[in-house]
Design a protein around this motif. Sequence first.
Motif, PDB file in Angstrom:
ATOM      1  N   TYR A  40       0.537  -5.703  38.679  1.00 41.29           N
ATOM      2  CA  TYR A  40       0.129  -6.783  37.785  1.00 41.29           C
ATOM      3  C   TYR A  40      -1.266  -6.553  37.203  1.00 41.29           C
ATOM      4  CZ  TYR A  40      -0.898 -11.652  36.404  1.00 41.29           C
ATOM      5  OH  TYR A  40      -1.237 -12.786  35.714  1.00 41.29           O
ATOM      6  N   HIS A  41      -2.162  -5.960  37.998  1.00 37.82           N
ATOM      7  CA  HIS A  41      -3.546  -5.784  37.582  1.00 37.82           C
ATOM      8  C   HIS A  41      -3.809  -4.436  36.909  1.00 37.82           C
ATOM      9  CE1 HIS A  41      -4.680  -9.462  39.683  1.00 37.82           C
ATOM     10  NE2 HIS A  41      -4.011  -9.035  40.735  1.00 37.82           N
ATOM     11  N   SER A  42      -2.819  -3.586  36.803  1.00 37.95           N
ATOM     12  CA  SER A  42      -3.004  -2.275  36.191  1.00 37.95           C
ATOM     13  C   SER A  42      -3.198  -2.398  34.686  1.00 37.95           C
ATOM     14  CB  SER A  42      -1.800  -1.380  36.471  1.00 37.95           C
ATOM     15  OG  SER A  42      -1.665  -1.126  37.848  1.00 37.95           O
ATOM     16  N   PRO A  43      -3.915  -1.447  34.067  1.00 37.02           N
ATOM     17  CA  PRO A  43      -4.051  -1.464  32.608  1.00 37.02           C
ATOM     18  C   PRO A  43      -2.687  -1.382  31.940  1.00 37.02           C
ATOM     19  CG  PRO A  43      -5.586   0.102  33.593  1.00 37.02           C
ATOM     20  CD  PRO A  43      -4.660  -0.323  34.686  1.00 37.02           C
ATOM     21  N   ALA A  44      -2.476  -2.180  30.921  1.00 38.85           N
ATOM     22  CA  ALA A  44      -1.194  -2.155  30.222  1.00 38.85           C
ATOM     23  C   ALA A  44      -0.940  -0.794  29.591  1.00 38.85           C
ATOM     24  CB  ALA A  44      -1.162  -3.244  29.156  1.00 38.85           C
ATOM     25  N   SER A  45      -1.997  -0.108  29.189  1.00 39.19           N
ATOM     26  CA  SER A  45      -1.830   1.206  28.563  1.00 39.19           C
ATOM     27  C   SER A  45      -1.190   2.212  29.508  1.00 39.19           C
ATOM     28  CB  SER A  45      -3.187   1.731  28.078  1.00 39.19           C
ATOM     29  OG  SER A  45      -4.112   1.810  29.156  1.00 39.19           O
ATOM     30  N   SER A  46      -1.350   2.000  30.828  1.00 37.99           N
ATOM     31  CA  SER A  46      -0.748   2.925  31.787  1.00 37.99           C
ATOM     32  C   SER A  46       0.769   2.775  31.849  1.00 37.99           C
ATOM     33  CB  SER A  46      -1.351   2.707  33.179  1.00 37.99           C
ATOM     34  OG  SER A  46      -1.049   1.404  33.662  1.00 37.99           O
ATOM     35  N   ALA A  47       1.311   1.724  31.223  1.00 44.17           N
ATOM     36  CA  ALA A  47       2.759   1.491  31.217  1.00 44.17           C
ATOM     37  C   ALA A  47       3.432   2.011  29.958  1.00 44.17           C
ATOM     38  CB  ALA A  47       3.059   0.003  31.369  1.00 44.17           C
ATOM     39  N   LEU A  48       2.654   2.603  29.039  1.00 49.99           N
ATOM     40  CA  LEU A  48       3.227   3.011  27.754  1.00 49.99           C
ATOM     41  C   LEU A  48       4.387   3.980  27.909  1.00 49.99           C
ATOM     42  CD1 LEU A  48       0.107   3.375  25.432  1.00 49.99           C
ATOM     43  CD2 LEU A  48       2.078   1.889  25.065  1.00 49.99           C
ATOM     44  N   GLY A  49       4.204   5.007  28.727  1.00 48.59           N
ATOM     45  CA  GLY A  49       5.280   5.977  28.923  1.00 48.59           C
ATOM     46  C   GLY A  49       6.536   5.331  29.478  1.00 48.59           C
ATOM     47  N   ALA A  50       6.348   4.418  30.431  1.00 49.34           N
ATOM     48  CA  ALA A  50       7.496   3.727  31.027  1.00 49.34           C
ATOM     49  C   ALA A  50       8.174   2.812  30.017  1.00 49.34           C
ATOM     50  CB  ALA A  50       7.040   2.925  32.243  1.00 49.34           C
ATOM     51  N   ILE A  51       7.388   2.145  29.164  1.00 46.79           N
ATOM     52  CA  ILE A  51       7.973   1.269  28.144  1.00 46.79           C
ATOM     53  C   ILE A  51       8.833   2.084  27.184  1.00 46.79           C
ATOM     54  CG2 ILE A  51       7.425  -0.179  26.144  1.00 46.79           C
ATOM     55  CD1 ILE A  51       4.965  -1.166  27.702  1.00 46.79           C
ATOM     56  N   SER A  52       8.325   3.240  26.764  1.00 49.20           N
ATOM     57  CA  SER A  52       9.096   4.100  25.854  1.00 49.20           C
ATOM     58  C   SER A  52      10.400   4.545  26.498  1.00 49.20           C
ATOM     59  CB  SER A  52       8.265   5.314  25.446  1.00 49.20           C
ATOM     60  OG  SER A  52       7.143   4.936  24.689  1.00 49.20           O
ATOM     61  N   ARG A  53      10.339   4.929  27.758  1.00 49.81           N
ATOM     62  CA  ARG A  53      11.547   5.367  28.463  1.00 49.81           C
ATOM     63  C   ARG A  53      12.531   4.210  28.640  1.00 49.81           C
ATOM     64  NH1 ARG A  53      13.260   9.244  32.209  1.00 49.81           N
ATOM     65  NH2 ARG A  53      15.484   8.825  32.520  1.00 49.81           N
ATOM     66  N   CYS A  54      12.004   3.030  28.952  1.00 49.64           N
ATOM     67  CA  CYS A  54      12.881   1.876  29.132  1.00 49.64           C
ATOM     68  C   CYS A  54      13.524   1.455  27.816  1.00 49.64           C
ATOM     69  CB  CYS A  54      12.098   0.711  29.724  1.00 49.64           C
ATOM     70  SG  CYS A  54      11.647   0.944  31.469  1.00 49.64           S
ATOM     71  N   LEU A  55      12.826   1.654  26.707  1.00 49.77           N
ATOM     72  CA  LEU A  55      13.424   1.376  25.397  1.00 49.77           C
ATOM     73  C   LEU A  55      14.641   2.268  25.177  1.00 49.77           C
ATOM     74  CD1 LEU A  55      13.304   0.032  22.567  1.00 49.77           C
ATOM     75  CD2 LEU A  55      11.793   1.912  21.880  1.00 49.77           C
ATOM     76  N   THR A  56      14.517   3.515  25.575  1.00 42.67           N
ATOM     77  CA  THR A  56      15.633   4.452  25.452  1.00 42.67           C
ATOM     78  C   THR A  56      16.777   4.092  26.395  1.00 42.67           C
ATOM     79  OG1 THR A  56      14.135   6.242  24.817  1.00 42.67           O
ATOM     80  CG2 THR A  56      16.303   6.886  25.630  1.00 42.67           C
ATOM     81  N   ASP A  57      16.425   3.656  27.606  1.00 39.20           N
ATOM     82  CA  ASP A  57      17.439   3.374  28.630  1.00 39.20           C
ATOM     83  C   ASP A  57      17.970   1.947  28.592  1.00 39.20           C
ATOM     84  OD1 ASP A  57      17.064   5.946  29.499  1.00 39.20           O
ATOM     85  OD2 ASP A  57      15.732   5.407  31.160  1.00 39.20           O
ATOM     86  N   HIS A  58      17.449   1.105  27.676  1.00 37.13           N
ATOM     87  CA  HIS A  58      17.848  -0.307  27.613  1.00 37.13           C
ATOM     88  C   HIS A  58      17.517  -1.050  28.896  1.00 37.13           C
ATOM     89  CE1 HIS A  58      19.685   0.488  23.824  1.00 37.13           C
ATOM     90  NE2 HIS A  58      20.695   1.169  24.304  1.00 37.13           N
ATOM     91  N   THR A  59      16.361  -0.747  29.482  1.00 41.90           N
ATOM     92  CA  THR A  59      15.920  -1.457  30.679  1.00 41.90           C
ATOM     93  C   THR A  59      14.518  -2.003  30.430  1.00 41.90           C
ATOM     94  OG1 THR A  59      15.158   0.630  31.673  1.00 41.90           O
ATOM     95  CG2 THR A  59      17.377  -0.126  32.252  1.00 41.90           C
ATOM     96  N   SER A  60      13.739  -2.188  31.484  1.00 42.58           N
ATOM     97  CA  SER A  60      12.435  -2.809  31.358  1.00 42.58           C
ATOM     98  C   SER A  60      11.528  -2.321  32.475  1.00 42.58           C
ATOM     99  CB  SER A  60      12.580  -4.335  31.412  1.00 42.58           C
ATOM    100  OG  SER A  60      11.365  -4.971  31.127  1.00 42.58           O
ATOM    101  N   VAL A  61      10.227  -2.585  32.327  1.00 44.26           N
ATOM    102  CA  VAL A  61       9.247  -2.217  33.339  1.00 44.26           C
ATOM    103  C   VAL A  61       8.964  -3.438  34.208  1.00 44.26           C
ATOM    104  CG1 VAL A  61       6.946  -1.291  33.787  1.00 44.26           C
ATOM    105  CG2 VAL A  61       8.190  -0.578  31.737  1.00 44.26           C
ATOM    106  N   ALA A  62       9.186  -3.310  35.496  1.00 44.46           N
ATOM    107  CA  ALA A  62       8.945  -4.429  36.410  1.00 44.46           C
ATOM    108  C   ALA A  62       7.460  -4.533  36.717  1.00 44.46           C
ATOM    109  CB  ALA A  62       9.736  -4.235  37.699  1.00 44.46           C
ATOM    110  N   VAL A  63       6.910  -5.736  36.599  1.00 49.80           N
ATOM    111  CA  VAL A  63       5.525  -6.007  36.966  1.00 49.80           C
ATOM    112  C   VAL A  63       5.548  -6.672  38.337  1.00 49.80           C
ATOM    113  CG1 VAL A  63       3.396  -7.200  36.347  1.00 49.80           C
ATOM    114  CG2 VAL A  63       4.874  -6.262  34.551  1.00 49.80           C
TER     115      VAL A  63
END
Length: 405
Positions: free
Chosen positions: A213-236
């Motif tokens: 929850y406290h991590s920089p949002a920018s550190s999730a960019l790679g995961a967001i891109s991958r989840c967009l491809t996989d039709h999933t999401s990044v769990a906080v």
Amino acid sequence: MAESLLTQEISDLCLGKPALRSLPLTATVAEALSALKNFDDNFLSVWSCDHARKTITGFEADADENECKCVGKVSMVDVICYLCKDENLMCPSTALKAPLSVLLPKIPGLVTHAEPSASLLGAIDLILQGAQNLVVPINARLNSSSSRRKQQQKLLVTTNTPTTTHGGREFCWLTQEDIIRFLLSSIGLFSPLPALSINTLGIISTDIFTIDYHSPASSALGAISRCLTDHTSVAVVDGEEGILIGELSPFTLACCDETVAAAITTLSCGDLMAYIDCGGPPEDLVRIVMARLKQRGLEAMLKQFTNSTTSLVSLSSSSSSDEESGTPLNWSGKYSRSMSYSARLLRRAEAIVCYPKSSLVAVMIQAIAHRVNYAWVIEEDCSLIGIVTFCNMLKVFREHLEAMA
């Protein structure tokens, strides 16, 4: 029986679906951004078409449809993640001039063409092989009115304005959700499979993206891109106990505008969830975003975004007077479209979650009701176990048919 159901042609699943809006591969990121904002589409298809060249040079535009190929799709999330890259932060105006191809993932086969006569079983196999979207021609040939519309669109090809026809045909997406909906409509044919728990079926995947929850949002960019491809999401999650707090959903981000890139660059994951929630960012977060952009010397990024949408600078400078007058702030972009969805996600009791003992049919209904391709699997104490996706479900139905053969 179920075997005969899956020999049904996929054209039946495409009835009533809207024609794809499309952009040529020669368009720029800026043109894609404008189209996504102005045409109210979460996704635009990207095409490589020889007939676009023929139209521009004055030849007949009615090229054979085989000369047209959908090579991918783009969304606002692609634009946002692209603008957040280190090399684009200092000069976003230059980044927006890049060709549309920079937004397309380098994974082959994510978008695949399929004929209307293809079987549902064949469509499921394509998805299990890695296709995220099937591009299917709409069977009916263009009538006279749509032919006139196509003639009008000839002139639009040169300006990279979104069009709907290719080689005299219109196309639509066939998605995992479409297939799951169709199977659900005939779920009784698969008894007793639908009543079994997702734990019994072994379809709970632990291959998930999580971030504190406290991590920089920018550190999730790679995961967001991958989840967009996989039709999933990044769990906080709560980093210590693994409690599911919320998620950074590509679906929600796709309903925002490009100014969210500034928030991702400067905020934590928890603050980003608040920023995109409830119709618009809180004023205190706007001030934080502005201050941090200035501290990092990213004035060009802020200026580029505020020139095209409601200015964050104006919002911040006028916030005190707005508070005194009681006048609500008007936010730009598509926040209103994501309002109810993102708000649900951030309330734990209403999050899109299920439990290991949940039945397959219950999870199918739950995911479809929320218009997502997955459901998080949690324990009674809300600690995160994994995820169940539509793709997991399709594997089960496919294996069930093989066992019956």
